[in-house]
Design an enzyme around this catalytic site. Structure first.
Site, mmCIF file in Angstrom:
data_model
loop_
_atom_site.group_PDB
_atom_site.id
_atom_site.type_symbol
_atom_site.label_atom_id
_atom_site.label_comp_id
_atom_site.label_asym_id
_atom_site.label_seq_id
_atom_site.Cartn_x
_atom_site.Cartn_y
_atom_site.Cartn_z
ATOM 1 C CE LYS A 128 -62.106 31.380 0.081
ATOM 2 N NZ LYS A 128 -63.421 30.777 0.390
ATOM 3 C CG ASP A 152 -65.537 25.935 -2.796
ATOM 4 O OD1 ASP A 152 -64.322 26.008 -2.558
ATOM 5 O OD2 ASP A 152 -66.409 26.536 -2.134
ATOM 6 C CD GLN A 154 -66.736 31.639 2.199
ATOM 7 O OE1 GLN A 154 -66.015 31.764 1.216
ATOM 8 N NE2 GLN A 154 -66.367 30.924 3.247
#
Ligand code: NDP
Length: 294
Positions: free
Chosen positions: A49, A116, A93
């Site tokens: 990413k 997210d 994450q």
């Protein structure tokens, strides 16, 4: 049968984002990643990413913490990023260590930086069909595939295998919206679903997100269906240098010949997830001016 090329589609989206970022008069969008521990898959995903962020001219920051970090200390780190005006997007994450409650952490990310889309606020906005919602990246990537390939969903039966917060639930919500490339009749299946194959066989669009390699077999798919394989499973493979290969949730070799269109693994949904994250980051920094919400 058409193979859906998520890699090329994501490359097109990333190129468009690169142009948009280059034309900004303000600072580049900045996304901060929080990673706890050294889980190899998490290390790989965050690294990938960050690379793509740099490729489109965005900034990224990586904050890493040992597995032993307390939930309280992690929440304080999130709060610091929330109030840092140089950071536009925040991604924590997953997975987090067992002593940390993921939902509590996701909910602490400021909704306007929640690229997210896992916070209660953004999930609620998705339920309300509010265009301000940040939509979870993998389901948003699936909708983008459907839109780009012109796959008809209106009045069709979309079957989602899996009900996770990250993929299954938001995917189901997206396809039941009153919107183009949605307006579907949606069925969500999970581990307690009875007679699963009878349900999947009636799908016009089948989305498999269960994390079981090659679970969806040819007898579970009707001729002419479109299949989106979200699964990324590592299966042992001595013939590969790294000792494993990536396998989707669908038995691709046997299912593909029956399909109108299907995503491969790798090269299908995976690359779209990163593209949607960076699209969300641009939206967090500069608003949805040139971004059509999924
Ligand atoms: P979760 O483990 O959180 O959820 C799996 C879901 O599948 C659950 O709802 C579970 O049911 C259901 N399930 C499990 N076994 C069965 C079964 N035998 N029959 C029917 N349903 C079953 O997984 P995620 O949603 O996080 O991920 C799913 C897959 O997608 C994984 O392979 C993951 O690696 C991949 N993934 C890929 C991404 C990408 O970018 N391409 C991004 C995110 C995930 P129940 O709720 O009853 O337990």
């Amino acid at each position: 049968m058409q193979t859906i090329d998520g890699k090329s589609l994501s490359a097109e989206i990333l190129e468009e984002l690169r142009r948009q970022v280059a034309s900004l008069s303000g600072p580049p969008p900045c996304v901060a990643f929080i990673r706890v521990g050294e889980d190899p898959a998490s290390v790989y995903y965050v690294g990938a990413k960050q690379k793509k962020a740099a490729a489109v001219g965005m900034e990224s920051r990586l904050l890493t913490f040992p597995e032993s970090i307390s939930q309280e200390d992690l929440l304080a780190e999130v709060a610091a990023l929330n109030s840092n005006p140089d950071v536009h997007g925040i991604l924590v994450q997953a997975p987090l260590p067992a002593h940390i409650d993921e939902k509590t952490v996701f909910n602490r990310v400021a909704p306007e930086k929640d690229v997210d889309g896992f916070s209660a606020t953004n999930l609620g906005r998705l339920v309300q069909e509010d265009p301000a919602a940040f939509v979870a990246c993998t389901p948003a990537g699936i909708v983008e595939i459907v839109r780009s390939y012109g796959i008809e969903t209106e009045g069709r039966h979309v079957v989602v295998l899996g009900r996770s917060l990250i993929v299954g639930k938001p995917a189901a919500l997206l396809f039941m919206r009153k919107a183009a490339f949605a307006n579907a009749t949606v069925t969500v299946c999970h581990s307690r679903t009875r007679d699963l194959a009878a349900i999947t066989r009636s799908a016009d669009l089948l989305i498999a997100a269960i994390g079981r390699p090659a679970f969806v077999t040819a007898d579970m798919v009707r001729d002419g269906a479109t299949v989106i394989d979200v699964g990324i499973n590592r299966v042992e493979d001595a013939s590969r240098k790294r000792g494993y290969r990536l396998q989707g949730d669908v038995d691709y070799g046997k299912v593909a010949p029956k399909c109108a269109a299907i995503t491969p693994v790798p090269g299908g949904v995976g690359p779209m997830t990163v593209a949607m994250l960076l699209r969300n980051t641009l939206k967090a920094a500069y608003g949805p001016f040139s971004i059509s919400p999924p």
